[in-house]
Design a protein around this motif. Structure first.
Motif, PDB file in Angstrom:
ATOM      1  N   GLY A 116       0.827  -1.194   0.000  1.00 48.81           N
ATOM      2  CA  GLY A 116       0.000   0.000   0.000  1.00 48.81           C
ATOM      3  C   GLY A 116       0.862   1.245   0.000  1.00 48.81           C
ATOM      4  O   GLY A 116       2.080   1.189   0.224  1.00 48.81           O
ATOM      5  N   ILE A 120      -2.971   5.399   1.512  1.00 53.46           N
ATOM      6  CA  ILE A 120      -3.973   4.390   1.852  1.00 53.46           C
ATOM      7  C   ILE A 120      -3.822   3.921   3.286  1.00 53.46           C
ATOM      8  O   ILE A 120      -4.810   3.674   3.991  1.00 53.46           O
ATOM      9  CB  ILE A 120      -3.914   3.205   0.865  1.00 53.46           C
ATOM     10  CG1 ILE A 120      -5.154   2.334   1.021  1.00 53.46           C
ATOM     11  CG2 ILE A 120      -2.651   2.391   1.043  1.00 53.46           C
ATOM     12  CD1 ILE A 120      -6.439   3.009   0.646  1.00 53.46           C
ATOM     13  N   GLN A 147       5.131  -0.555   2.532  1.00 50.73           N
ATOM     14  CA  GLN A 147       4.553   0.781   2.416  1.00 50.73           C
ATOM     15  C   GLN A 147       5.398   1.592   1.438  1.00 50.73           C
ATOM     16  O   GLN A 147       6.572   1.848   1.681  1.00 50.73           O
ATOM     17  CB  GLN A 147       4.493   1.466   3.779  1.00 50.73           C
ATOM     18  CG  GLN A 147       3.817   2.823   3.755  1.00 50.73           C
ATOM     19  CD  GLN A 147       3.743   3.445   5.138  1.00 50.73           C
ATOM     20  OE1 GLN A 147       4.346   2.936   6.072  1.00 50.73           O
ATOM     21  NE2 GLN A 147       3.026   4.543   5.271  1.00 50.73           N
ATOM     22  N   GLU A 173      -3.360  -2.691  -2.204  1.00 56.00           N
ATOM     23  CA  GLU A 173      -4.465  -1.822  -1.786  1.00 56.00           C
ATOM     24  C   GLU A 173      -4.258  -0.433  -2.364  1.00 56.00           C
ATOM     25  O   GLU A 173      -3.220   0.206  -2.140  1.00 56.00           O
ATOM     26  CB  GLU A 173      -4.546  -1.752  -0.259  1.00 56.00           C
ATOM     27  CG  GLU A 173      -5.788  -1.046   0.242  1.00 56.00           C
ATOM     28  CD  GLU A 173      -5.894  -1.098   1.755  1.00 56.00           C
ATOM     29  OE1 GLU A 173      -6.975  -0.781   2.280  1.00 56.00           O
ATOM     30  OE2 GLU A 173      -4.899  -1.463   2.407  1.00 56.00           O
TER      31      GLU A 173
END
Length: 334
Positions: A116, A120, A147, A173
């Motif tokens: 992600g 997000i 991340q 995501e």
């Protein structure tokens, strides 16, 4: 059953016409997929070649049947949430699928990679390790979180990870409908998932459906939890297992449909909610009912923060005579 078969034939005939117009006849002209008796593989015919594809069974029989036997493992699957408030349900559904994969995985278990961006994770939060283990059977060492600062970095990590066989699944995501997530980018993710034989789950938060290469798209939203059931029946004022409203929005082998599923954390499996006392098929309204409903709540009585004027207690709290002039005089501007 007969109505379903007729509808399936109509959909297949329409796909044939669309494929002839587009000039893309390979797998779209193939007959509907076949499943083995166990329901764990799906037989596809592409260019005259028989391809056996592994399926992920969710545990909800009607839902698996509507999917054509289950979710394809070696493919890109989109899981959409149309509203920002549905982010928890979308993430929970993705974690449920990851828990199913780890439950049926051979030893040693391969970890799941969750990718992600900063945006997000700030909006929807990070997965909570104790909750993952208790609700989904995912140990902290079975989940890797990546991340990325930008969307381009997150997509690059997903493409590289999708081709690895050292992972059980890849979860990407993304929020909204970014231009970089186009048909070409999703096609690369899907092809790499096919080559590695591992699923890639694309979680799209607050996004609208658009053309992608994913063979299946599911629209997920939260469903109100039903009551917990005991031997004596439903337990009043209790909260049952988490519910998901899942709609099959796009599939090459399934017909559109909508299901209300519940996640059984003990069995690590989905169960379909039925209108037989185990929960209603209609999840009800997301907001409270209108004030014009039939069972309007009775009007409340007089609620006072202080006792009425004239009482002995109120008299004790009245300002003194020396304070009255100060209260009556105008305030100074300077």
């Amino acid at each position: 059953m007969a109505t379903s078969a007729v509808a399936q034939e109509i959909v297949f005939a329409l796909r044939q016409k669309i494929a002839r117009i587009e000039g893309t006849l390979p797998e779209r002209l193939a007959p509907p997929a076949e499943t083995d008796p166990a329901g764990q593989t799906m037989v596809l015919r592409r260019h005259g070649v028989t391809v056996v594809q592994d399926l992920l069974l969710t545990g909800a029989e009607d839902f698996d049947t509507a999917l054509g036997g289950g979710l394809p493992k070696a493919a890109l699957t989109e899981i959409h949430g149309t509203l920002t408030r549905d982010a928890g349900a979308v993430a929970g559904f993705g974690l449920s699928l990851a828990g199913l994969l780890l439950k049926n995985a051979a030893q040693p278990k391969l970890p799941v990679l969750w990718i992600g961006t900063h945006e997000i994770f700030r909006e929807a939060g990070f997965p909570y390790a104790p909750g993952l283990h208790a609700r989904f059977g995912i140990a902290p060492e079975d989940l890797i979180i990546a991340q990325a600062p930008k969307l381009a970095d997150a997509m690059w990590i997903a493409e590289e990870a999708a081709s690895l066989k050292a992972l059980s699944a890849v979860i990407l995501e993304i929020r909204g409908n970014p231009q970089k997530l186009d048909l070409v980018a999703t096609r690369r993710l899907h092809y790499r998932a096919q080559d590695a034989g591992r699923p890639v789950f694309l979680l799209r938060q607050a996004a609208q459906a658009e053309p992608t290469a994913a063979p299946m798209r599911l629209i997920v939203s939260p469903a109100p939890a039903a009551l917990r059931w005991t031997i004596a029946g439903p337990l009043p004022d209790s909260i049952g297992p988490p519910g998901f409203m899942v709609r099959i929005d796009k599939s090459r082998n399934a017909l559109p449909g909508q299901f209300t599923l519940e996640w059984n954390a003990d069995e690590r499996s989905f169960e379909e909610r039925r209108p037989n006392g185990l929960g209603s098929a209609n999840p009800g309204a997301m907001v409270s009912a209108s004030s014009r409903r039939a069972d309007i709540a009775p009007a409340p009585g007089a609620v006072l923060a202080f006792k009425p004027a004239g009482s002995a207690a109120a008299a004790r709290h009245q300002p003194s005579r020396q304070q009255h002039p100060a209260h009556r005089s105008p305030r100074r501007a300077g």
